[in-house]
Design a protein around this motif. Structure first.
Motif, PDB file in Angstrom:
ATOM      1  N   ASP A 224       0.847  -1.193   0.000  1.00 32.82           N
ATOM      2  CA  ASP A 224       0.000   0.000   0.000  1.00 32.82           C
ATOM      3  C   ASP A 224       0.882   1.242   0.000  1.00 32.82           C
ATOM      4  O   ASP A 224       1.549   1.540   0.993  1.00 32.82           O
ATOM      5  CB  ASP A 224      -0.894  -0.030   1.252  1.00 32.82           C
ATOM      6  CG  ASP A 224      -1.533   1.312   1.542  1.00 32.82           C
ATOM      7  OD1 ASP A 224      -2.015   1.949   0.588  1.00 32.82           O
ATOM      8  OD2 ASP A 224      -1.540   1.717   2.731  1.00 32.82           O
ATOM      9  N   TRP A 226       1.244   5.202   0.143  1.00 24.99           N
ATOM     10  CA  TRP A 226       0.418   6.245   0.728  1.00 24.99           C
ATOM     11  C   TRP A 226       1.309   7.371   1.263  1.00 24.99           C
ATOM     12  O   TRP A 226       2.538   7.314   1.156  1.00 24.99           O
ATOM     13  CB  TRP A 226      -0.430   5.674   1.869  1.00 24.99           C
ATOM     14  CG  TRP A 226       0.401   5.347   3.091  1.00 24.99           C
ATOM     15  CD1 TRP A 226       1.327   4.344   3.202  1.00 24.99           C
ATOM     16  CD2 TRP A 226       0.430   6.075   4.315  1.00 24.99           C
ATOM     17  NE1 TRP A 226       1.921   4.383   4.441  1.00 24.99           N
ATOM     18  CE2 TRP A 226       1.392   5.427   5.141  1.00 24.99           C
ATOM     19  CE3 TRP A 226      -0.254   7.184   4.811  1.00 24.99           C
ATOM     20  CZ2 TRP A 226       1.669   5.869   6.434  1.00 24.99           C
ATOM     21  CZ3 TRP A 226       0.021   7.609   6.099  1.00 24.99           C
ATOM     22  CH2 TRP A 226       0.975   6.954   6.894  1.00 24.99           C
ATOM     23  N   CYS A 233      -5.618   8.980   0.812  1.00 23.53           N
ATOM     24  CA  CYS A 233      -4.926   7.913   1.556  1.00 23.53           C
ATOM     25  C   CYS A 233      -5.497   7.801   2.968  1.00 23.53           C
ATOM     26  O   CYS A 233      -5.701   6.692   3.486  1.00 23.53           O
ATOM     27  CB  CYS A 233      -3.428   8.192   1.622  1.00 23.53           C
ATOM     28  SG  CYS A 233      -2.587   8.264   0.032  1.00 23.53           S
ATOM     29  N   HIS A 239      -9.899   1.013   5.593  1.00 24.30           N
ATOM     30  CA  HIS A 239     -10.020  -0.215   4.808  1.00 24.30           C
ATOM     31  C   HIS A 239      -8.756  -1.058   4.927  1.00 24.30           C
ATOM     32  O   HIS A 239      -8.812  -2.282   5.116  1.00 24.30           O
ATOM     33  CB  HIS A 239     -10.296   0.135   3.341  1.00 24.30           C
ATOM     34  CG  HIS A 239     -10.577  -1.060   2.485  1.00 24.30           C
ATOM     35  ND1 HIS A 239     -10.449  -1.052   1.116  1.00 24.30           N
ATOM     36  CD2 HIS A 239     -10.956  -2.334   2.809  1.00 24.30           C
ATOM     37  CE1 HIS A 239     -10.754  -2.234   0.637  1.00 24.30           C
ATOM     38  NE2 HIS A 239     -11.061  -3.034   1.642  1.00 24.30           N
ATOM     39  N   ILE A 240      -7.574  -0.414   4.833  1.00 24.64           N
ATOM     40  CA  ILE A 240      -6.308  -1.146   4.969  1.00 24.64           C
ATOM     41  C   ILE A 240      -6.187  -1.725   6.371  1.00 24.64           C
ATOM     42  O   ILE A 240      -5.769  -2.882   6.557  1.00 24.64           O
ATOM     43  CB  ILE A 240      -5.114  -0.213   4.669  1.00 24.64           C
ATOM     44  CG1 ILE A 240      -5.173   0.293   3.226  1.00 24.64           C
ATOM     45  CG2 ILE A 240      -3.793  -0.941   4.921  1.00 24.64           C
ATOM     46  CD1 ILE A 240      -5.068  -0.786   2.171  1.00 24.64           C
ATOM     47  N   ARG A 241      -6.565  -0.940   7.382  1.00 24.96           N
ATOM     48  CA  ARG A 241      -6.513  -1.428   8.759  1.00 24.96           C
ATOM     49  C   ARG A 241      -7.445  -2.625   8.939  1.00 24.96           C
ATOM     50  O   ARG A 241      -7.086  -3.618   9.594  1.00 24.96           O
ATOM     51  CB  ARG A 241      -6.903  -0.321   9.745  1.00 24.96           C
ATOM     52  CG  ARG A 241      -6.810  -0.771  11.210  1.00 24.96           C
ATOM     53  CD  ARG A 241      -7.453   0.223  12.166  1.00 24.96           C
ATOM     54  NE  ARG A 241      -6.730   1.476  12.208  1.00 24.96           N
ATOM     55  CZ  ARG A 241      -7.177   2.624  11.731  1.00 24.96           C
ATOM     56  NH1 ARG A 241      -8.380   2.670  11.145  1.00 24.96           N
ATOM     57  NH2 ARG A 241      -6.468   3.719  11.824  1.00 24.96           N
ATOM     58  N   VAL A 254       0.745  -7.390   4.988  1.00 27.83           N
ATOM     59  CA  VAL A 254       0.388  -6.045   4.541  1.00 27.83           C
ATOM     60  C   VAL A 254       1.600  -5.148   4.786  1.00 27.83           C
ATOM     61  O   VAL A 254       2.115  -5.089   5.906  1.00 27.83           O
ATOM     62  CB  VAL A 254      -0.841  -5.502   5.288  1.00 27.83           C
ATOM     63  CG1 VAL A 254      -1.163  -4.083   4.798  1.00 27.83           C
ATOM     64  CG2 VAL A 254      -2.038  -6.424   5.101  1.00 27.83           C
ATOM     65  N   SER A 256       2.753  -1.245   4.249  1.00 17.90           N
ATOM     66  CA  SER A 256       2.437   0.129   3.873  1.00 17.90           C
ATOM     67  C   SER A 256       3.731   0.889   3.621  1.00 17.90           C
ATOM     68  O   SER A 256       4.625   0.912   4.477  1.00 17.90           O
ATOM     69  CB  SER A 256       1.623   0.818   4.972  1.00 17.90           C
ATOM     70  OG  SER A 256       0.288   0.357   4.971  1.00 17.90           O
ATOM     71  N   THR A 299      -2.322   0.429  -4.505  1.00 22.68           N
ATOM     72  CA  THR A 299      -2.053  -0.880  -3.914  1.00 22.68           C
ATOM     73  C   THR A 299      -1.672  -1.899  -4.979  1.00 22.68           C
ATOM     74  O   THR A 299      -2.138  -1.829  -6.121  1.00 22.68           O
ATOM     75  CB  THR A 299      -3.272  -1.420  -3.130  1.00 22.68           C
ATOM     76  OG1 THR A 299      -4.389  -1.536  -4.020  1.00 22.68           O
ATOM     77  CG2 THR A 299      -3.613  -0.498  -1.973  1.00 22.68           C
ATOM     78  N   THR A 301      -1.263  -6.202  -5.289  1.00 20.14           N
ATOM     79  CA  THR A 301      -1.500  -7.510  -4.679  1.00 20.14           C
ATOM     80  C   THR A 301      -0.612  -8.523  -5.374  1.00 20.14           C
ATOM     81  O   THR A 301      -0.665  -8.692  -6.596  1.00 20.14           O
ATOM     82  CB  THR A 301      -2.973  -7.919  -4.823  1.00 20.14           C
ATOM     83  OG1 THR A 301      -3.801  -6.907  -4.255  1.00 20.14           O
ATOM     84  CG2 THR A 301      -3.231  -9.237  -4.104  1.00 20.14           C
ATOM     85  N   ASP A 315      -9.013   3.639  -3.411  1.00 15.68           N
ATOM     86  CA  ASP A 315      -9.454   2.636  -2.428  1.00 15.68           C
ATOM     87  C   ASP A 315     -10.267   1.561  -3.144  1.00 15.68           C
ATOM     88  O   ASP A 315     -11.495   1.564  -3.116  1.00 15.68           O
ATOM     89  CB  ASP A 315     -10.280   3.313  -1.336  1.00 15.68           C
ATOM     90  CG  ASP A 315     -10.611   2.353  -0.194  1.00 15.68           C
ATOM     91  OD1 ASP A 315      -9.989   1.275  -0.136  1.00 15.68           O
ATOM     92  OD2 ASP A 315     -11.491   2.688   0.607  1.00 15.68           O
TER      93      ASP A 315
END
Length: 345
Positions: A224, A226, A233, A239-241, A254, A256, A299, A301, A315
């Motif tokens: 991610d 940011w 961000c 959402h990321i949390r 994950v 960041s 992001t 993946t 997002d």
């Protein structure tokens, strides 16, 4: 993300180094044209820059190495492979010692390899391998040459020859080279060298932990990008949390990557917002450049094999994709360790 961008990184640095070492223009008109090329490049008009550098070389009697290396650099970066190819051929023709000629062959090989990857041209892979072999016959212990010829051979489905190149890379590369883990993975499974692998990198996290992308093999990785000053961000942070919390215990990492320049502001924001997953600050933008990040939040993946599976600016809805990739990662952890096709089951 352009796959070829990843390949280019190492040899673009080599081109830049050679450009500084090589002879610059001596003719006054050529010097003026060369400076115009630099100015065009600063304004990101690389087509005009290439024209100016080619003009400068011509005005200098074809003796301006810096001009040619600049054409190679910007030609390869913008997909003007014809210009880059012609300039590399001129460097080879003008090389006054075998080592310089060998390095020029290796640079030409990368031009051919990137063209092959961008255009999916089989002939270009063969041309690249020929140039790599020519260069490596003179400088056999060049690490980058061995690594990228290994990739070329893998694309030509010559897996055993590819393994040999990767093994030689491990023998001659620096112990701290970031591509060592990647080369080992390619030896174990050459099919990965044909996949759309995410760029290799190694970083130190906020907690002082040394992590590398290839060191997380076998797990799904969500990267991610940011910054604390980025409004979208901050909006995407919950959402990321939530992902980090809900996928706790799953084979998911994950990571960041903050683009903040201000370290204090970054550390304070992370602590205040309970960002307990892996945190990295990319103040110089080195990792962002590898991933060609031009907008945030952004992001990526990456599956258990290291293959880039998904990319979102903003997002995006990635939860379903993560669940599927984590399920496959668990299957791979439970299955016998045998060579497999990237992305397969």
């Amino acid at each position: 993300m352009r796959l070829a961008w990843v390949l280019l990184t190492g040899f673009l640095l080599a081109c830049a180094a050679h450009a500084q070492e090589g002879a610059g223009p001596t003719n006054p008109k050529a010097q003026k044209s060369f400076q115009e090329g630099l100015d065009w490049a600063k304004h990101h008009d690389y087509g005009a820059a290439i024209d100016s550098f080619r003009k400068a070389n011509k005005q200098d009697g074809g003796q301006c190495e810096q001009c040619l290396y600049k054409v190679i650099q910007y030609g390869e970066d913008t997909g003007n492979f014809k210009a880059a190819d012609e300039a590399a051929q001129q460097v080879i023709a003008g090389a006054k010692d075998p080592r310089k000629a060998a390095l020029a062959h290796l640079i030409l090989a990368t031009v051919k390899l990137r063209e092959a990857l961008v255009k999916n041209k089989a002939d270009a892979y063969s041309d690249a391998d020929r140039e790599f072999q020519t260069g490596l016959s003179i400088v056999p212990d060049n690490p980058d040459g061995n690594f990228y010829d290994g990739m070329t051979l893998a694309h030509l489905n010559q897996d055993e020859a590819a393994r040999g190149r990767f093994e030689h890379y491990l023998a001659v590369a620096s112990p701290n080279a970031v591509m060592r883990e990647r080369a080992q993975r390619y030896i174990e499974n050459p099919a990965l060298a044909r996949a759309r692998m995410a760029p290799a990198f190694a970083v130190t996290t906020l907690n002082g932990e040394q992590v590398s992308l290839d060191g997380m093999a076998g797990k799904v990785v969500l990267i991610d990008f940011w910054a604390t000053w980025c409004g979208p961000c901050r909006e995407a942070l919950p959402h990321i949390r939530d992902i980090a919390q809900r996928f706790s215990g799953e084979p998911l990492v994950v990571l960041s990557v903050s683009l903040d320049k201000d370290e204090t502001a970054w550390k304070s924001f992370v602590a205040k917002n309970g960002m307990t997953w892996l945190q990295v600050r990319d103040a110089g933008g080195d990792i962002a450049k590898l991933f060609n990040v031009n907008a945030i939040p952004h992001t990526f993946t990456i599956d258990a094999d290291g293959v880039l599976q998904d990319e979102h600016i903003g997002d995006g809805s990635i939860d379903g994709k993560l669940r599927k990739l984590c399920a496959r990662a668990r299957q791979l952890q439970e299955a016998p360790q045998v060579a497999r096709q990237p992305g397969g089951n």
